[in-house]
Design a protein around this motif. Sequence first.
Motif, mmCIF file in Angstrom:
data_model
loop_
_atom_site.group_PDB
_atom_site.id
_atom_site.type_symbol
_atom_site.label_atom_id
_atom_site.label_comp_id
_atom_site.label_asym_id
_atom_site.label_seq_id
_atom_site.Cartn_x
_atom_site.Cartn_y
_atom_site.Cartn_z
ATOM 1 N N CYS B 145 4.469 -5.247 -3.496
ATOM 2 C CA CYS B 145 3.633 -4.281 -2.763
ATOM 3 C C CYS B 145 3.660 -4.564 -1.257
ATOM 4 O O CYS B 145 3.533 -5.707 -0.820
ATOM 5 N N ILE B 146 3.845 -3.507 -0.476
ATOM 6 C CA ILE B 146 3.844 -3.636 0.989
ATOM 7 C C ILE B 146 2.597 -2.984 1.603
ATOM 8 O O ILE B 146 2.530 -2.781 2.813
ATOM 9 N N CYS B 148 1.301 0.019 1.746
ATOM 10 C CA CYS B 148 1.426 1.268 2.509
ATOM 11 C C CYS B 148 0.348 2.266 2.115
ATOM 12 O O CYS B 148 0.154 3.267 2.798
ATOM 13 N N GLU B 149 -0.311 2.030 0.994
ATOM 14 C CA GLU B 149 -1.389 2.901 0.494
ATOM 15 C C GLU B 149 -0.930 4.313 0.139
ATOM 16 O O GLU B 149 -1.767 5.206 0.033
ATOM 17 N N CYS B 151 0.251 5.208 -2.731
ATOM 18 C CA CYS B 151 -0.269 5.449 -4.076
ATOM 19 C C CYS B 151 -1.773 5.705 -4.033
ATOM 20 O O CYS B 151 -2.290 6.550 -4.761
ATOM 21 N N CYS B 199 5.712 5.435 -4.752
ATOM 22 C CA CYS B 199 5.861 4.086 -4.195
ATOM 23 C C CYS B 199 7.259 3.911 -3.571
ATOM 24 O O CYS B 199 8.266 4.127 -4.232
#
Lengths: 182, 234
Positions: B145-146, B148-149, B151, B199
Amino acid sequence: MNAPRPKVRIATTSLAGCFGCHMSFLDIDEHLFELVELVEFDRSPLTDIKHCGPCDIGLIEGGVCNAENVHVLREFRRNCKTLIAVGACAINGGLPAQRNHLDLEACLREVYVSRDGLGEGGVPNDPELPLLLDKVRPIHELVRIDYFIPGCPPSGEAIWKFLTDLIAGRTPRLSYPMMHFD
Amino acid sequence: MSKRFLFDGRPVVFEDGQTILQAARAAGHYIPHLCWHPDFPPHGSCKLCIVKVAGRHVSSCAMPAKEGMEVESNTPEINGERRALLQMLFVEGNHFCPSCEKSGNCQLQALAYDLEMTGERFAHFFPERPVDSSHPDVLLDFNRCIFCELCVRASRDVDGKNVFALTNRGINKHLVVNAESGRLGDTDLAADDLAANICPVGVILKKRVGFATPIGERTYDVKPIHIVAMEDGK
Ligand code: SF4
Ligand code: SF4
Ligand code: FES
């Protein structure tokens, strides 16, 4: 007069790797004939020389998972003018680093004790065996690394391109199709 | 007369309200981005879209275009900084591309290829982030997970389900699932929800379809992201 240039001296080793990167290096096919004109090998699985002397280029496959890996890596750094991390494991730990989330003792017990039929000998404890590190580390976390050739393994072409750029005195650069992390 | 600014020395026409990134794209100039998506307001978290305006760094996905500004984007300096940002994203999570189903279709990896990030340079965190396989159709691999929000935004604003959230700050920031148990299987997420398909990296993955496309034919095997991103409009 065009005096022949002295050959470039190269050392190679596999630390916590699977020798896949070395296999890929050998996969350069007929370039091997050009290669032997350009380079000679110092310490390497290809020569069986046991310790590294002064070299122009060192190629390291694999990350660092035990005390011996650390010594070999430092020997290479001391002797090689240019040190290159070859492949995913040298660059980020790769597959062996998947154990970094597990407790080392639990890991060893799982392999040598808990499995059916393996209860007898227990975890190997011979003083000849190098001690394992608690985590597998990429090599740039221990010594300075000059270049990285990514891939699992990098293609023979990518390794060839990188080496020939370096030997010719160019900044080594991979073309887009040669850039792969898998 | 229409308003314009200079993008890497070339004039770009824009309308009031457009960001630098939007106007540049409309004029055919790609700016790297990870957390920006054409269907959502800017998020401003990844900073891959940084450009320099009058000697200052700004996020081009959030900064409105202004008459006469001079924008530097595709320069060795900025691309070097973008590369360092990518390296930080890589060491912060666990990115072992050879065993990742998203490899070849991953925007983080594709940007690393495009910006010639050959190694990570920084020390790896090797964080512990167990996967969640409780959902029948969707796997959650938090290792990649990076933050980025996308999702979170998709689930909240489009699907109307509010399945995901980010919690904590700084080094302790992480993605969580909005369920009493914290497990994806206990939410009403469906495999065709936008949140399950947005994603940019390999966190939210459909089960039973991994590795279906052979190496050599995946999105970014064929074309670099600066071309794909402009063709797809994303
Ligand atoms: S999410 Fe992308 S960068 Fe991370 S491991 Fe998967 S393919 Fe590699
Ligand atoms: S799971 Fe994917 S979409 Fe959601 S925040 Fe993490 S990287 Fe972004
Ligand atoms: S794309 Fe602008 S900050 Fe992520």
